[in-house]
Design a protein around this motif. Structure first.
Motif, PDB file in Angstrom:
ATOM      1  N   ASP A   1       0.850  -1.192   0.000  1.00 23.88           N
ATOM      2  CA  ASP A   1       0.000   0.000   0.000  1.00 23.88           C
ATOM      3  C   ASP A   1       0.888   1.245   0.000  1.00 23.88           C
ATOM      4  O   ASP A   1       1.684   1.454   0.922  1.00 23.88           O
ATOM      5  CB  ASP A   1      -0.886  -0.010   1.240  1.00 23.88           C
ATOM      6  CG  ASP A   1      -2.024   0.989   1.144  1.00 23.88           C
ATOM      7  OD1 ASP A   1      -1.828   2.043   0.496  1.00 23.88           O
ATOM      8  OD2 ASP A   1      -3.091   0.722   1.715  1.00 23.88           O
TER       9      ASP A   1
ATOM     10  N   THR B   1       1.917   4.238   5.639  1.00 21.50           N
ATOM     11  CA  THR B   1       2.278   5.023   6.821  1.00 21.50           C
ATOM     12  C   THR B   1       1.120   5.895   7.289  1.00 21.50           C
ATOM     13  O   THR B   1       0.808   5.957   8.483  1.00 21.50           O
ATOM     14  CB  THR B   1       3.507   5.898   6.526  1.00 21.50           C
ATOM     15  OG1 THR B   1       4.590   5.057   6.111  1.00 21.50           O
ATOM     16  CG2 THR B   1       3.925   6.681   7.747  1.00 21.50           C
ATOM     17  N   ALA B   2       0.464   6.563   6.352  1.00 17.46           N
ATOM     18  CA  ALA B   2      -0.637   7.464   6.714  1.00 17.46           C
ATOM     19  C   ALA B   2      -1.815   6.677   7.303  1.00 17.46           C
ATOM     20  O   ALA B   2      -2.407   7.074   8.314  1.00 17.46           O
ATOM     21  CB  ALA B   2      -1.077   8.260   5.499  1.00 17.46           C
ATOM     22  N   LYS B   3      -2.144   5.551   6.663  1.00 11.44           N
ATOM     23  CA  LYS B   3      -3.270   4.755   7.158  1.00 11.44           C
ATOM     24  C   LYS B   3      -2.969   4.139   8.523  1.00 11.44           C
ATOM     25  O   LYS B   3      -3.828   4.119   9.419  1.00 11.44           O
ATOM     26  CB  LYS B   3      -3.612   3.662   6.146  1.00 11.44           C
ATOM     27  CG  LYS B   3      -4.209   4.180   4.844  1.00 11.44           C
ATOM     28  CD  LYS B   3      -4.541   3.032   3.909  1.00 11.44           C
ATOM     29  CE  LYS B   3      -5.173   3.527   2.605  1.00 11.44           C
ATOM     30  NZ  LYS B   3      -5.476   2.411   1.689  1.00 11.44           N
TER      31      LYS B   3
ATOM     32  N   PRO C   1      -4.281  -0.418   6.256  1.00 14.32           N
ATOM     33  CA  PRO C   1      -3.543  -0.548   4.997  1.00 14.32           C
ATOM     34  C   PRO C   1      -3.780  -1.907   4.348  1.00 14.32           C
ATOM     35  O   PRO C   1      -4.167  -2.881   5.008  1.00 14.32           O
ATOM     36  CB  PRO C   1      -2.079  -0.383   5.421  1.00 14.32           C
ATOM     37  CG  PRO C   1      -2.137   0.326   6.733  1.00 14.32           C
ATOM     38  CD  PRO C   1      -3.395  -0.132   7.394  1.00 14.32           C
TER      39      PRO C   1
ATOM     40  N   ASN D   1       0.113   4.160   0.681  1.00 14.72           N
ATOM     41  CA  ASN D   1      -0.279   5.042   1.781  1.00 14.72           C
ATOM     42  C   ASN D   1      -0.241   4.312   3.129  1.00 14.72           C
ATOM     43  O   ASN D   1      -0.997   4.634   4.038  1.00 14.72           O
ATOM     44  CB  ASN D   1      -1.693   5.583   1.532  1.00 14.72           C
ATOM     45  CG  ASN D   1      -1.779   6.408   0.251  1.00 14.72           C
ATOM     46  OD1 ASN D   1      -0.892   7.212  -0.029  1.00 14.72           O
ATOM     47  ND2 ASN D   1      -2.828   6.181  -0.526  1.00 14.72           N
TER      48      ASN D   1
END
Length: 350
Positions: free
Chosen positions: A150, A154-156, A284, A152
């Protein structure tokens, strides 16, 4: 035949050393006997009388008389012994490691000690096991990994973990997921007394199936309590019906719902528009373990479902719902959740 007795002449310094050795409570018995033999020999005692007093064979007395007469105090120490030449060397160890890098024989999923010994041909299986233990190589243990792709991640992950660690004020954080096809199996079980008097608990192999149920569960992060619902199917309509029940359990409250990436959890914008107090947060890709309800599913299976007998689906459902009587919240202890490649690890794909 006892060799001719050697005269022993002690210097003042050697006598003090040997007498101190005899007085010391930590002197080894072998060293104590050698010191007494030399002291008695220096006093002019015969070999046989010394042997009788010290409690050893006359040849032992003769040995240490000669050793001291020839080498002094140094002669009372054991000489280095070459020992037996080792059968297996470092070259053998390298052969074992090299073989572990190769696929196992045809028809086998993994290497075992006997298979390695058979493939090597000239190495005993006991040495193979000793080598594996010394290098902490466990052929039976299995590790699994899931590498998330994924972009993203880290953000999720930060979003989900943030809800656990610092939940929004005056809001409810819920972890939602489904456990499909739970079987209500009826088995004969109880205690079996063996002829030797030992009692065992267990269950029969035969069973009667009373149907299956799909469990929808919402874990309240703050309390650890579960909101559960049962259905025969696992479609979007059942999921949204369950979410309507969850909203009814917390009227007027802001809900943050953590979900995995199942298709039925996504593309529900129309439903979310009708429920502005509900916000979905997705783990994620390939990281559903971040959802705390997965931990509860594991507890449910291990402590509540395995080895239990149910005579009906209703009994199974009531059994699951009893968890809330002793529910406790889970504590998030992992300090860092980050995405990183498998650097420095040897992973072979066959």
């Amino acid at each position: 035949m006892i060799p001719e007795a050697r005269e022993v002449h002690l210097s003042r310094r050697d006598r003090k050393v040997l007498e101190a050795c005899c007085r010391s409570p930590v002197t080894l018995q072998r060293d104590l006997k050698r010191a007494r033999i030399v002291l008695l020999a220096a006093d002019g005692r015969s070999t046989r009388s010394i042997a009788k007093e010290v409690g050893v064979q006359p040849r032992i007395v003769s040995l240490w008389r000669h050793r001291y007469a020839d080498h002094g105090l140094e002669g009372l120490h054991d000489k280095p012994r070459p020992g037996k030449q080792p059968i297996y060397t470092k070259a053998t160890d390298k052969r074992i490691l090299k073989l572990l890098d190769k696929p196992p024989p045809q028809g086998f999923a993994r290497w075992t000690g006997p298979l390695l010994a058979e493939a090597l041909g000239d190495v005993d299986v006991q040495y193979v096991w000793r080598f594996l233990r010394s290098h902490k190589i466990d052929l039976a243990a299995r590790k699994s990994w899931c590498k998330s792709n994924d972009p993203n991640f880290t953000a999720k992950a930060a979003d989900v973990v943030g809800l656990y660690v610092v939940p929004p004020a005056k809001a409810i954080v819920l972890c939602v997921d489904e456990k499909p096809s739970i079987q209500a199996l009826e088995r004969a079980q109880g205690y079996l007394k063996l002829p030797n008097g030992r009692a065992l608990t267990g269950q029969s192999h035969d069973y009667k199936r009373h149907g299956t149920t799909t469990l929808f569960a919402a874990l309240e992060v703050a309390t650890g309590k579960i909101i559960a619902a049962h259905s025969k199917r696992r479609r979007r309509v059942e999921f949204l019906d369950f979410m309507n029940g969850v909203i009814a359990a917390f009227p007027g409250r802001k809900l943050h719902v953590i979900l995995d990436n199942l298709n039925t959890h996504k593309k529900n914008e129309h439903w979310l528009k009708g429920h502005p107090n509900v916000q979905f947060h997705f783990t994620p890709t390939s990281a559903s373990w971040l959802n705390q309800v997965e931990v509860w599913f594991s507890i449910l299976q291990g402590q509540s479902l395995s080895g239990t007998s149910f005579t009906s689906l209703k009994q199974l459902q009531e059994h699951i719902n009893a968890y809330n009587d002793k529910a406790e919240p889970f504590v998030w202890t992992k300090k860092k959740v980050r995405q990183r490649p498998f650097k420095g690890r040897r992973i072979t794909q066959l």
